[in-house]
Design an enzyme around this catalytic site. Structure first.
Site, PDB file in Angstrom:
ATOM      1  N   LYS A 260      26.273  -4.013  -0.722  1.00 64.43           N
ATOM      2  CA  LYS A 260      27.629  -3.627  -1.016  1.00 64.43           C
ATOM      3  C   LYS A 260      27.687  -2.023  -1.109  1.00 64.43           C
ATOM      4  O   LYS A 260      28.723  -1.429  -0.659  1.00 64.43           O
ATOM      5  CB  LYS A 260      28.043  -4.092  -2.532  1.00 64.43           C
ATOM      6  CG  LYS A 260      29.537  -3.824  -2.991  1.00 64.43           C
ATOM      7  CD  LYS A 260      29.652  -2.658  -3.723  1.00 64.43           C
ATOM      8  CE  LYS A 260      31.172  -2.379  -4.187  1.00 64.43           C
ATOM      9  NZ  LYS A 260      31.533  -1.090  -4.677  1.00 64.43           N
ATOM     10  N   HIS A 373      28.704   9.161 -11.929  1.00 67.34           N
ATOM     11  CA  HIS A 373      29.843   7.963 -11.970  1.00 67.34           C
ATOM     12  C   HIS A 373      30.993   8.229 -12.762  1.00 67.34           C
ATOM     13  O   HIS A 373      31.980   8.292 -12.629  1.00 67.34           O
ATOM     14  CB  HIS A 373      29.401   6.729 -11.606  1.00 67.34           C
ATOM     15  CG  HIS A 373      30.034   5.894 -10.941  1.00 67.34           C
ATOM     16  ND1 HIS A 373      31.125   4.830 -11.634  1.00 67.34           N
ATOM     17  CD2 HIS A 373      30.160   5.562  -9.563  1.00 67.34           C
ATOM     18  CE1 HIS A 373      31.739   4.157 -10.668  1.00 67.34           C
ATOM     19  NE2 HIS A 373      31.196   4.546  -9.809  1.00 67.34           N
TER      20      HIS A 373
HETATM   21  C1  MEV Z   1      28.746   0.770  -6.369  1.00 62.57           C
HETATM   22  O1  MEV Z   1      29.770   0.675  -5.746  1.00 62.57           O
HETATM   23  C2  MEV Z   1      27.413   0.442  -5.491  1.00 62.57           C
HETATM   24  C3  MEV Z   1      26.101   0.583  -6.095  1.00 62.57           C
HETATM   25  O2  MEV Z   1      25.878  -0.473  -6.994  1.00 62.57           O
HETATM   26  C4  MEV Z   1      25.002   0.312  -4.679  1.00 62.57           C
HETATM   27  C5  MEV Z   1      23.505  -0.059  -5.265  1.00 62.57           C
HETATM   28  O3  MEV Z   1      23.602  -0.460  -6.063  1.00 62.57           O
HETATM   29  O4  MEV Z   1      22.787   0.343  -4.661  1.00 62.57           O
HETATM   30  C6  MEV Z   1      25.731   1.864  -6.521  1.00 62.57           C
END
Ligand code: MEV
Length: 418
Positions: A260, A373
């Site tokens: 994702k 974030h």
């Molecule tokens: C968030 O949009 C995407 C992440 O969860 C990807 C990952 O965990 O590698 C930060």
């Protein structure tokens, strides 16, 4: 009177008439209707021709990822995305990669697969034999569906037959089609529908599905980059990233999130250039079933202790056809990107996917993603709490100072300001 979602002739109405109906049904206020009436650079009449039952358009921020070098060429990458931190993280990853020359990408030929499912076959063995004898004729007939591809010496180039254990009366014919710079769905679907009756005649069976496969195992892109250890926090982080990727490769629960993260970047470019992101998603997430690797990327520590990342991903994207050429902003995004053809676009996309994945892993393997974030997410909270765009930064700073990033705190600050 009870609400009815069965509305006769809704599709024939104008956007304004549809708005009136939705307003009553969903009890929208006049100011909400006014908001829906506003559109951006795409006129409502244009939107109404693209899809059905249109009432408005919806905007997504379009930003630019900087710092990209792919195959020695500098790129500014347009990205359309609603998630904070995606573009900042991607640009940062590209900045680190450029220290060692950026990304090296390559893509296979743009070959898509069309599937013709045939059932009720009297004899599987003789069906397969007869089909293989007629292979050239089937390919020739398929190619009557596209003069453009035939002129380019592309089009249907190969055929294979798939069988399934335990289902003896069914086969699937794969037609391999070199679609050049198109995504290819239309031409492949036309070919499948056109030759299905011929395949029925040859096999004595009945066709059911005649459609493109969104798994493009012969249209695959690869990219590779080195991330110097001193720019990413040292050896421990390098090794943590390697271990994190190891987990993604074997554990579907982690693979879904890992991949994702890759698609955060790729989808944003796909949307900015108005390609079919559902197909790109389906393709990427199914690929592990054929390779046996759940993760689309791989990370290793090299002899100098630096982190080397690579990605292998099927990418079926076009620079001609579909909506790519009719939406002005998609055309401008492609101009900003400066890609000449679908292969160049796929090469950049693979690099963006790798960069985005590296950025997420680096944050996760270091302090975690929440701090960075949350401060970006705080902007959203400030807007939700009623801050004007010019007040957002001040509201965010105050929330951070107070150590509380939530709606209530934001509302109190906004009230004080106003
Ligand atoms: C968030 O949009 C995407 C992440 O969860 C990807 C990952 O965990 O590698 C930060």
């Amino acid at each position: 009177m009870e609400k009815q979602s069965k509305i006769s002739g809704f599709y024939k109405k104008t956007p304004e008439e549809r708005l009136e109906i939705v307003k009553k049904f969903s009890e929208l206020s006049e100011s909400e209707i006014e908001t829906l009436r506003k559109t951006g650079s795409m006129e409502i009449q244009h939107a109404d021709k693209l899809i059905e039952n249109v009432i408005s358009t919806i905007e997504i921020p379009l930003g630019i990822a900087t710092n990209f070098i792919v195959n020695g060429k500098e790129y500014l990458v347009p990205m359309a995305v609603e998630e904070p931190s995606v573009i900042a993280a991607c640009s940062n990853a590209a900045r680190i990669a450029r220290e060692r020359g950026g990304f090296r990408s390559e893509s296979s030929g743009p070959v898509m697969i069309g599937q013709i499912q045939i059932v009720n076959i009297p004899s599987r063995e003789s069906a397969i034999q007869s089909l293989m004898l007629k292979k050239e004729a089937i390919l020739r007939e398929s190619n009557t569906r596209s003069q453009t591809l035939s002129r380019l010496s592309a089009g249907a180039v190969d055929m294979e037959i798939r069988t399934f254990e335990g289902i003896d009366d069914m086969i699937v014919v794969h037609i391999f089609v070199d679609v050049r710079d198109a995504m290819g769905a239309n031409v492949v679907n036309s070919m499948c529908e056109h030759v299905a009756p011929i395949v029925e005649d040859i096999t004595g069976g009945r066709s059911v599905l005649r459609i493109l496969s969104n798994l493009s195992v012969r249209r695959v892109s690869r990219s590779r980059a080195t991330f110097p250890k001193e720019l990413i926090g040292g050896t421990q982080i390098v090794r943590n990233i390697v271990r994190a990727c190891e987990l993604a490769n074997i554990d579907p629960y982690r693979a879904a999130t890992h991949n994702k993260g890759i698609m955060n970047g790729i989808d944003a470019v796909i949307l900015a250039t108005m390609n079919d992101w559902r197909s790109v998603e389906a393709n990427a997430h199914t690929y592990g079933h054929v390779t046996g690797n759940l993760s689309l990327t791989k990370f290793e520590e090299d002899r100098n202790g630096d982190l080397v990342g690579s990605i292998e991903i099927p990418l079926a994207v076009g620079t001609v056809g579909g909506t790519t050429g009719t939406v002005e902003k998609a055309k401008i995004s492609r101009k900003i990107l400066g890609v000449e053809n679908s292969t160049d676009l796929a090469n950049v996309l693979a690099a963006v996917g790798l960069a985005q994945n590296f950025a997420a892993l680096r944050a996760l393997c270091d302090e975690g993603i929440q701090r960075g974030h949350m401060s970006l997410h705080a902007r959203n909270i400030a807007l939700e709490a009623g801050a004007r765009p010019e007040e957002v930064d001040a509201v965010v700073s105050e929330m951070i100072m107070e150590g509380k990033i939530d709606r209530k705190t934001a509302e109190t600050i906004v009230k004080r300001m106003h």
